[in-house]
Design a protein around this motif. Structure first.
Motif, PDB file in Angstrom:
ATOM      1  N   GLY A  63       2.687  51.676 -27.427  1.00  0.00           N
ATOM      2  CA  GLY A  63       1.585  52.214 -27.788  1.00  0.00           C
ATOM      3  C   GLY A  63       0.625  50.662 -27.890  1.00  0.00           C
ATOM      4  N   PHE A  64       1.575  49.406 -27.795  1.00  0.00           N
ATOM      5  CA  PHE A  64       0.587  48.129 -27.870  1.00  0.00           C
ATOM      6  C   PHE A  64       0.733  47.613 -26.575  1.00  0.00           C
ATOM      7  CE2 PHE A  64       1.713  48.572 -32.399  1.00  0.00           C
ATOM      8  CZ  PHE A  64       0.717  48.339 -33.072  1.00  0.00           C
ATOM      9  N   PHE A  65       1.198  48.071 -25.482  1.00  0.00           N
ATOM     10  CA  PHE A  65       1.393  47.646 -24.200  1.00  0.00           C
ATOM     11  C   PHE A  65       0.067  47.476 -23.690  1.00  0.00           C
ATOM     12  CE2 PHE A  65       5.796  48.400 -22.234  1.00  0.00           C
ATOM     13  CZ  PHE A  65       6.397  47.672 -23.568  1.00  0.00           C
ATOM     14  N   PRO A  66      -0.874  48.251 -23.647  1.00  0.00           N
ATOM     15  CA  PRO A  66      -2.307  48.200 -23.116  1.00  0.00           C
ATOM     16  C   PRO A  66      -2.881  47.066 -23.694  1.00  0.00           C
ATOM     17  CG  PRO A  66      -2.008  50.515 -23.395  1.00  0.00           C
ATOM     18  CD  PRO A  66      -0.779  49.801 -24.032  1.00  0.00           C
ATOM     19  N   ALA A  67      -2.790  47.074 -25.069  1.00  0.00           N
ATOM     20  CA  ALA A  67      -3.482  45.872 -25.823  1.00  0.00           C
ATOM     21  C   ALA A  67      -2.898  44.421 -25.497  1.00  0.00           C
ATOM     22  CB  ALA A  67      -3.333  46.008 -27.349  1.00  0.00           C
ATOM     23  N   ARG A  79       1.800  33.392 -16.476  1.00  0.00           N
ATOM     24  CA  ARG A  79       3.017  33.072 -17.054  1.00  0.00           C
ATOM     25  C   ARG A  79       2.700  32.772 -18.783  1.00  0.00           C
ATOM     26  NH1 ARG A  79       6.992  27.914 -15.086  1.00  0.00           N
ATOM     27  NH2 ARG A  79       8.554  28.528 -16.587  1.00  0.00           N
ATOM     28  N   ILE A  80       1.680  32.178 -19.200  1.00  0.00           N
ATOM     29  CA  ILE A  80       1.377  31.787 -20.367  1.00  0.00           C
ATOM     30  C   ILE A  80       1.030  33.199 -21.255  1.00  0.00           C
ATOM     31  CG2 ILE A  80       0.057  30.846 -22.231  1.00  0.00           C
ATOM     32  CD1 ILE A  80      -0.128  28.483 -20.179  1.00  0.00           C
ATOM     33  N   GLY A  81       0.355  33.865 -20.584  1.00  0.00           N
ATOM     34  CA  GLY A  81      -0.316  35.130 -21.148  1.00  0.00           C
ATOM     35  C   GLY A  81       0.865  36.400 -21.354  1.00  0.00           C
ATOM     36  N   VAL A  82       1.843  36.638 -20.319  1.00  0.00           N
ATOM     37  CA  VAL A  82       3.088  37.361 -20.434  1.00  0.00           C
ATOM     38  C   VAL A  82       3.799  36.766 -21.642  1.00  0.00           C
ATOM     39  CG1 VAL A  82       4.907  38.249 -19.310  1.00  0.00           C
ATOM     40  CG2 VAL A  82       2.996  37.847 -18.012  1.00  0.00           C
ATOM     41  N   GLU A  83       4.053  35.441 -21.506  1.00  0.00           N
ATOM     42  CA  GLU A  83       4.982  34.990 -22.761  1.00  0.00           C
ATOM     43  C   GLU A  83       4.286  35.414 -23.969  1.00  0.00           C
ATOM     44  OE1 GLU A  83       8.270  33.950 -24.281  1.00  0.00           O
ATOM     45  OE2 GLU A  83       7.856  33.494 -21.997  1.00  0.00           O
ATOM     46  N   LEU A  84       2.978  35.337 -24.188  1.00  0.00           N
ATOM     47  CA  LEU A  84       2.255  35.418 -25.472  1.00  0.00           C
ATOM     48  C   LEU A  84       2.301  36.900 -25.718  1.00  0.00           C
ATOM     49  CD1 LEU A  84      -0.923  32.975 -25.141  1.00  0.00           C
ATOM     50  CD2 LEU A  84       1.198  32.797 -26.808  1.00  0.00           C
ATOM     51  N   ALA A  85       2.271  37.847 -24.791  1.00  0.00           N
ATOM     52  CA  ALA A  85       2.105  39.343 -24.977  1.00  0.00           C
ATOM     53  C   ALA A  85       3.265  39.540 -25.410  1.00  0.00           C
ATOM     54  CB  ALA A  85       1.872  39.849 -23.566  1.00  0.00           C
ATOM     55  N   SER A  86       4.716  38.989 -24.915  1.00  0.00           N
ATOM     56  CA  SER A  86       6.038  39.443 -25.482  1.00  0.00           C
ATOM     57  C   SER A  86       6.176  39.118 -26.841  1.00  0.00           C
ATOM     58  CB  SER A  86       6.876  38.721 -24.627  1.00  0.00           C
ATOM     59  OG  SER A  86       8.194  39.124 -25.204  1.00  0.00           O
ATOM     60  N   ILE A  87       5.663  37.875 -27.316  1.00  0.00           N
ATOM     61  CA  ILE A  87       5.640  37.500 -28.626  1.00  0.00           C
ATOM     62  C   ILE A  87       4.864  38.365 -29.486  1.00  0.00           C
ATOM     63  CG2 ILE A  87       5.033  35.663 -30.493  1.00  0.00           C
ATOM     64  CD1 ILE A  87       5.872  33.704 -28.078  1.00  0.00           C
ATOM     65  N   PHE A  88       3.727  38.802 -28.972  1.00  0.00           N
ATOM     66  CA  PHE A  88       2.813  39.765 -29.845  1.00  0.00           C
ATOM     67  C   PHE A  88       3.570  41.097 -30.099  1.00  0.00           C
ATOM     68  CE2 PHE A  88      -0.040  43.405 -29.111  1.00  0.00           C
ATOM     69  CZ  PHE A  88      -0.613  43.265 -30.192  1.00  0.00           C
ATOM     70  N   LEU A  89       4.155  41.625 -29.127  1.00  0.00           N
ATOM     71  CA  LEU A  89       4.953  42.816 -29.102  1.00  0.00           C
ATOM     72  C   LEU A  89       5.888  42.730 -30.026  1.00  0.00           C
ATOM     73  CD1 LEU A  89       5.128  43.977 -25.432  1.00  0.00           C
ATOM     74  CD2 LEU A  89       3.805  44.840 -27.197  1.00  0.00           C
ATOM     75  N   ILE A  90       6.902  41.721 -30.282  1.00  0.00           N
ATOM     76  CA  ILE A  90       7.766  41.423 -31.026  1.00  0.00           C
ATOM     77  C   ILE A  90       7.292  41.489 -32.517  1.00  0.00           C
ATOM     78  CG2 ILE A  90       9.526  39.786 -31.978  1.00  0.00           C
ATOM     79  CD1 ILE A  90      10.105  38.893 -29.016  1.00  0.00           C
ATOM     80  N   VAL A  91       6.089  40.711 -32.658  1.00  0.00           N
ATOM     81  CA  VAL A  91       5.254  40.681 -33.974  1.00  0.00           C
ATOM     82  C   VAL A  91       5.173  42.048 -34.512  1.00  0.00           C
ATOM     83  CG1 VAL A  91       3.189  40.167 -35.145  1.00  0.00           C
ATOM     84  CG2 VAL A  91       4.530  38.204 -33.643  1.00  0.00           C
TER      85      VAL A  91
END
Length: 506
Positions: A63-67, A79-91
Motif C-alpha cells: 500500500g505504500f508503493f505508490p507513495a 537512482r537516488i530516488g529508488v534508494e530513498l524509496a527502498s529505505i522509506f519502505l523498510i521504515v
C-alpha cells in the motif's frame, strides 16, 4: 551474474542491504523519539497523530508503493530516488511499534520531571535530549528487537519495487537470492540464504543481545566489544547533537528567533499536507473507481479467517515454549536465539525454500502460505512473552507456588498464564497487525514462471500492483486499514480493558 565473481556480487549485495537496514533503523529511531515524545506531551498533536498512525501501521507494505514512487522517484534522480524509496519502505515495516513504545514511556513519565524542567527553564530541545530520550531507552531497545526482524522480513519487497509496468530493482541480498533462484543458480541461492542467516545472527549477537542484556537485564548470548564501540560512537554523536541544539535554542530564545519561524514552518507544513490530501482526493473522486475495489469486501472474510487462525496458533505455541523456557534457562536461551534467527528471514524467501512442498499439491501451497503468515505474526507474541513476559512473573507468586506445591496444569493456569496476560495482549495485537501485513506475501507469489494465488486481501493487493491499478491498490489498502482499526477499537480495546481491570494490579 554479469561476469562478476559470485562472492564479490554476494558481498556487494550484503553491504547494500545492510546499509539500507541501518539507515532505515536510524531514521525510524529519530522519528519514533520525535513523534512519540511530542504526542505524549502535546494533547493536540496526540489527538491528530494517534488515529493517523493507527491507520498507517495497518497498511501492508504494498500500500505504500505508490507513495514511495511519488515522493521519491518523481522528485529525485532515479537512482537516488529508488534508494530513498527502498529505505522509506523498510521504515514503514519497523517504525510503528517503536513510536508507540516511546509514546507510552514518555506518557507514563513521573510529572515531577516536567516540574523540574520548568524550574530549571528547560526548553523543548533540553527536555527532548535530557529527559524524554533517556526515559524511552528501555522501550526503544525492547521494540528494536522485533522491529529489526520486521525490517529484514520485508527487505526483498523493498528492494524490488514493482507497480504495473514500472519496476525498480536494487542490488541487495534479497534481490540477489531471488535472482539466483529464478536463474537456476542454486549455489548462489543457498549461499545467499546462508549469508543472510549469518548476518542476521551476527547483528543480534553483536548489537541487539548485548543491548538487551545491559538495558533490560535479560541475559542473552552476546559479544559486547562491538556493541560497546557502537554505543560509545552513537552516544558521542547524539550527545554532541543535543548540546548543539540546546545551546542554539537557549541563544535563540533570548532574541525570540525561534518562535516566529517555527510557527510559520508548522503552518506551511500543515498547508502542504492538506494540499496533498486535497489533490489526492480530487484525483480519486474525479476518476471512476474500478469495480475491482468492491471485491475487497468479498476477499476480507477469507483473509480474516486466516489471520485469526494464525494468531491463535501463535499464542498456543508461544505459551508452550514460554513455559519450558521458564523451567530451563538453557532452553530459554536456545529458543531466543532460534527466534531471533528465524524471525528475520524475508517472507518471500520461504516460497523458493519450500517450493517442492508448494508445487506438490494445493495443500502444500496452503502449508507454505501458513508458514509465511506465521513469519509475519508469530514472533511478536513469541518475543513479548519469552523476552518480556517471563520477567513479569512476581517472585512472591513463585514462592507461593513452591510452598503450596503448585505444579503442572494448576501452576500453568492460575499463576503462569495470568502473569503473562499483559504481555500476551500486547504481543497478540502486534501479531494481528503483522499477520495482515504478511498477507501480501503469503497469499500471492510469483516464483520463476509459476504464480500462486490463494485469494484474499493480500492477493488482491498484489493483482492491483502488478496491473498498475494505483487507485485500486490505494483505496483497497485504505479500506483494509479502516477495517483493521475498527476491529482494534472494538475487539482489542475490550480485551485490553478486561486484562487491565482484572490483572493490572497483580
Amino acid at each position: 551474474m554479469g561476469g562478476v565473481p559470485l562472492w564479490i556480487d554476494l558481498l556487494a549485495s550484503l553491504a547494500a542491504s545492510l546499509n539500507r537496514m541501518v539507515a532505515a533503523y536510524a531514521v525510524s529511531a529519530i522519528v519514533a523519539l520525535t513523534l512519540g515524545s511530542t504526542m505524549a506531551k502535546n494533547r493536540t498533536v496526540e489527538s491528530i497523530l494517534l488515529p493517523i498512525l493507527d491507520v498507517l501501521q495497518s497498511i501492508p507494505i504494498l500500500g505504500f508503493f505508490p507513495a514511495a514512487l511519488v515522493l521519491f522517484v518523481t522528485y529525485f534522480p532515479e537512482r537516488i530516488g529508488v534508494e530513498l524509496a527502498s529505505i522509506f519502505l523498510i521504515v514503514t515495516s519497523l517504525v510503528w511499534n517503536m513510536i508507540f513504545g516511546v509514546y507510552s514511556s514518555v506518557k507514563s513519565l513521573d510529572p515531577q520531571f516536567d516540574d523540574m524542567a520548568k524550574v530549571y527553564r528547560f526548553g523543548h530541545a533540553a527536555r527532548f535530549f535530557y529527559i524524554y530520550t533517556p526515559a524511552s531507552r528501555n522501550s526503544l531497545v525492547s521494540n528494536s528487537l522485533v522491529s529489526w526482524a520486521g525490517g529484514w522480513f520485508f527487505l526483498t519487497s523493498a528492494e524490488v519495487i514493482s507497480l504495473g509496468s514500472a519496476e525498480y530493482k536494487l542490488k541487495g541480498l534479497g534481490s540477489f537470492i531471488l535472482d539466483s533462484f529464478n536463474s537456476g543458480n542454486l549455489l548462489g541461492f543457498y549461499l545467499g540464504v546462508a549469508t543472510l542467516l549469518s548476518t542476521i545472527l551476527a547483528t543480534y549477537v553483536l548489537i541487539w543481545n548485548p543491548a538487551t542484556s545491559i538495558v533490560l537485564g535479560r541475559a542473552l548470548p552476546s559479544v559486547t566489544r562491538v556493541y560497546e564501540t557502537v554505543h560509545s560512537t552513537v552516544a558521542l554523536i547524539w550527545g554532541s547533537l543535543g548540546e548543539l541544539l540546546v545551546a542554539f535554542e537557549r541563544r535563540a530564545s533570548k532574541y525570540r528567533v525561534l518562535s516566529g519561524p517555527v510557527k510559520w514552518l508548522a503552518v506551511l507544513a500543515l498547508v502542504f499536507a492538506l494540499a496533498q490530501v486535497f489533490a489526492g482526493a480530487r484525483f480519486l473522486l474525479g476518476e471512476k473507481l474500478p469495480l475491482e475495489v468492491v471485491s475487497i469486501f468479498a476477499e476480507l472474510p477469507l483473509s480474516l479467517s486466516r489471520v485469526a487462525l494464525v494468531v491463535v496458533f501463535s499464542f498456543a505455541i508461544s505459551m508452550v515454549v514460554a513455559y519450558f523456557s521458564y523451567r530451563s534457562r538453557l532452553f530459554s536461551t536456545a529458543m531466543t536465539v532460534v527466534g531471533e534467527l528465524l524471525a528475520s528471514i524475508p517472507a518471500i524467501i520461504w516460497w523458493p525454500l519450500l517450493l517442492g512442498i508448494a508445487l506438490g499439491s494445493v495443500l502444500g501451497q496452503y502449508i507454505v502460505s501458513f508458514i509465511v503468515f506465521l513469519q509475519g505474526s508469530f514472533w511478536y507474541l513469541y518475543f513479548n512473552i519469552l523476552v518480556y513476559g517471563l520477567g513479569s512473573i512476581r517472585r512472591d507468586f513463585e514462592e507461593l507456588a513452591t510452598v503450596y506445591r503448585l505444579r503442572g496444569w494448576t501452576f500453568f493456569r492460575h499463576i503462569f498464564i495470568p502473569s503473562l496476560l499483559p504481555s500476551v495482549a500486547t504481543g497478540a495485537l502486534s501479531a494481528w497487525g503483522g499477520a495482515w501485513n504478511a498477507s501480501v506475501v503469503a497469499e500471492y507469489v510469483q516464483v520463476g514462471d509459476r504464480t500462486i494465488d490463494l485469494g484474499g486481501v493480500g492477493a488482491l493487493l498484489n493483482r492491483f500492483a502488478l496491473s498498475g491499478n494505483t487507485i485500486g491498490l490505494t483505496v483497497s489498502a485504505l479500506v483494509l486499514s479502516i477495517v483493521i482499526v475498527v476491529i482494534n477499537k472494538t475487539l482489542w480495546s475490550r480485551i485490553f480493558g478486561y486484562i487491565e481491570g482484572k490483572y493490572g494490579g497483580e
